[in-house]
Structures are given as structure tokens and as C-alpha cells.
Motif scaffolding. Structure first.
Motif, PDB file in Angstrom:
ATOM      1  N   PHE A   9       0.836  -1.193   0.000  1.00  0.00           N
ATOM      2  CA  PHE A   9       0.000   0.000   0.000  1.00  0.00           C
ATOM      3  C   PHE A   9       0.873   1.245   0.000  1.00  0.00           C
ATOM      4  O   PHE A   9       1.917   1.282   0.654  1.00  0.00           O
ATOM      5  N   LYS A  10       0.427   2.241  -0.732  1.00  0.00           N
ATOM      6  CA  LYS A  10       1.053   3.561  -0.714  1.00  0.00           C
ATOM      7  C   LYS A  10      -0.064   4.564  -0.494  1.00  0.00           C
ATOM      8  O   LYS A  10      -1.119   4.477  -1.125  1.00  0.00           O
ATOM      9  N   TYR A  11       0.184   5.504   0.388  1.00  0.00           N
ATOM     10  CA  TYR A  11      -0.800   6.522   0.708  1.00  0.00           C
ATOM     11  C   TYR A  11      -0.416   7.778  -0.061  1.00  0.00           C
ATOM     12  O   TYR A  11       0.588   8.414   0.232  1.00  0.00           O
ATOM     13  N   ASP A  12      -1.196   8.118  -1.067  1.00  0.00           N
ATOM     14  CA  ASP A  12      -0.842   9.192  -1.989  1.00  0.00           C
ATOM     15  C   ASP A  12      -1.616  10.465  -1.658  1.00  0.00           C
ATOM     16  O   ASP A  12      -2.813  10.570  -1.943  1.00  0.00           O
ATOM     17  N   GLN A  13      -0.916  11.434  -1.055  1.00  0.00           N
ATOM     18  CA  GLN A  13      -1.538  12.710  -0.676  1.00  0.00           C
ATOM     19  C   GLN A  13      -2.020  13.468  -1.906  1.00  0.00           C
ATOM     20  O   GLN A  13      -3.089  14.073  -1.887  1.00  0.00           O
ATOM     21  N   LEU A  14      -1.224  13.473  -2.962  1.00  0.00           N
ATOM     22  CA  LEU A  14      -1.568  14.221  -4.162  1.00  0.00           C
ATOM     23  C   LEU A  14      -2.843  13.680  -4.811  1.00  0.00           C
ATOM     24  O   LEU A  14      -3.737  14.440  -5.193  1.00  0.00           O
ATOM     25  N   MET A 139      -5.304  -0.404   5.273  1.00  0.00           N
ATOM     26  CA  MET A 139      -6.281   0.546   4.747  1.00  0.00           C
ATOM     27  C   MET A 139      -6.605   1.626   5.780  1.00  0.00           C
ATOM     28  O   MET A 139      -6.694   2.811   5.456  1.00  0.00           O
ATOM     29  N   HIS A 140      -6.788   1.196   7.019  1.00  0.00           N
ATOM     30  CA  HIS A 140      -7.107   2.128   8.104  1.00  0.00           C
ATOM     31  C   HIS A 140      -5.952   3.113   8.312  1.00  0.00           C
ATOM     32  O   HIS A 140      -6.173   4.316   8.477  1.00  0.00           O
ATOM     33  N   LYS A 141      -4.745   2.593   8.281  1.00  0.00           N
ATOM     34  CA  LYS A 141      -3.559   3.450   8.426  1.00  0.00           C
ATOM     35  C   LYS A 141      -3.516   4.489   7.304  1.00  0.00           C
ATOM     36  O   LYS A 141      -3.210   5.660   7.537  1.00  0.00           O
ATOM     37  N   TRP A 148      -8.757  11.250   6.536  1.00  0.00           N
ATOM     38  CA  TRP A 148     -10.105  11.022   6.033  1.00  0.00           C
ATOM     39  C   TRP A 148     -11.152  10.991   7.137  1.00  0.00           C
ATOM     40  O   TRP A 148     -12.294  10.604   6.907  1.00  0.00           O
ATOM     41  N   GLY A 149     -10.776  11.362   8.346  1.00  0.00           N
ATOM     42  CA  GLY A 149     -11.748  11.494   9.428  1.00  0.00           C
ATOM     43  C   GLY A 149     -12.162  10.193  10.089  1.00  0.00           C
ATOM     44  O   GLY A 149     -13.252  10.117  10.657  1.00  0.00           O
ATOM     45  N   VAL A 150     -11.317   9.181  10.044  1.00  0.00           N
ATOM     46  CA  VAL A 150     -11.649   7.909  10.687  1.00  0.00           C
ATOM     47  C   VAL A 150     -11.190   7.930  12.140  1.00  0.00           C
ATOM     48  O   VAL A 150     -10.279   8.675  12.510  1.00  0.00           O
ATOM     49  N   SER A 151     -11.813   7.104  12.942  1.00  0.00           N
ATOM     50  CA  SER A 151     -11.447   6.964  14.346  1.00  0.00           C
ATOM     51  C   SER A 151     -10.052   6.345  14.450  1.00  0.00           C
ATOM     52  O   SER A 151      -9.679   5.513  13.615  1.00  0.00           O
TER      53      SER A 151
END
Length: 165
Positions: A9-14, A139-141, A148-151
Motif C-alpha cells: 500500500f502507498k498513501y498518496d496525498q496528491l 487501509m485504516h492506516k 479522512w476522518g476515521v477513528s
């Protein structure tokens, strides 16, 4: 249909999306998917119900404690996760938008079917309970990293343990 045996997984800010790369460095055919906020949040919100229905220990726990037990199992799976940090940068290769992810359960295994604007799945994966928790953790991370406003806890018991009077 491709079999996904390893997840990156990669979390892409852009892009404001998660990039899921199936089989990044394991000698199997690679497949890349973009996961939207909407899809990820729907998957995460359904995680409690999925675990409630498929894990015997959670099913048998008193309803006031199911969230806590699911979070305990989730934290345990996260701790035993065999995660490797990729030395090279993960960049998308022909990434397609993941439009649907079906999860079914049989014989103590979860079968994931990955769809991208087609009637037939593009890829599939078979996971154990712990591996499912590890995918949910990643996914949660990503949802946390992208704000994204998750707990902070995936299995948030804030509402489930309230008693109506």
C-alpha cells in the motif's frame, strides 16, 4: 484472473487515494488499483459487521464487548504482521480504479474479489482471519494518514457499548 499473494500500500496525498499494488516484488504478475476515500470508508465501516459474522469468539462475546474483542484481535494481527519496508519507491503502473471489492467467507478463509469497471473480477485473493485484519489495518492506516476522518481505533466501541435507557 490474477491471484494477489502479496499486498503493498502507498498513501498518496496528491491523488488523495490509496494505491494498492498486488504482487509488487514476488515474481507474480503485478496489478495496481487506486482505492477511493468512499470505497475505503465503506470497507472500514463494514469491518465490524464482517468480523461479528465470521469470527466465532466475537460472535459468542456479549454484544457490549464485541468491539473490544475485535479490536484486540485486530491489534494482535497487526503485531504479527510480516511487513517488509520496500527499499524502492512504489509508483503506479497502469493503475485502475477499484470500483468494487467483494468479500466472502468459507472454511475459515476470506475470498476477496477485485473489480474495476467490469462484470468479471480482475484479481482475487484468499486470506486468513489474521491476514484480513492486516489488510484492514493497512487501509485504516492509509485513511488516517490521508486525514479522512476515521477513528484512531478501527473497531471503535464508542457507540456500540452505550446502553439506552
Amino acid at each position: 484472473m490474477l491471484n494477489i499473494a502479496a499486498f503493498t500500500f502507498k498513501y498518496d496525498q496528491l491523488e488523495d487515494r490509496l494505491l494498492l499494488v498486488g504482487n509488487f516484488n514476488n515474481q507474480q504478475p503485478r496489478v495496481d488499483f487506486w482505492l477511493t476515500r468512499k470505497l475505503v470508508l465503506r470497507l472500514l465501516s463494514g469491518a465490524q459487521e464482517l468480523v461479528d459474522k465470521t469470527e466465532d469468539a466475537v460472535q459468542q462475546a456479549p454484544s457490549a464487548h464485541r468491539s473490544e474483542l475485535a479490536q484486540f484481535h485486530h491489534d494482535h494481527a497487526k503485531q504479527i504482521m510480516n511487513a517488509e519496508r520496500e527499499n524502492q519507491t512504489v509508483t503506479p503502473e497502469d493503475a485502475c480504479l477499484l470500483t468494487r471489492l467483494d468479500i466472502s467467507y468459507r472454511n475459515d478463509q476470506y475470498r476477496l474479489l477485485f473489480y474495476s469497471n467490469a462484470a468479471e473480477p480482475v484479481a482475487m485473493s484468499v486470506l486468513t482471519y489474521e491476514e484480513l485484519h492486516q489488510i484492514l489495518f493497512l487501509m485504516h492506516k492509509g485513511a488516517l494518514n490521508l486525514d479522512w476522518g476515521v477513528s484512531p481505533n478501527l473497531f471503535n466501541s464508542e457507540f456500540s457499548s452505550q446502553v439506552l435507557q
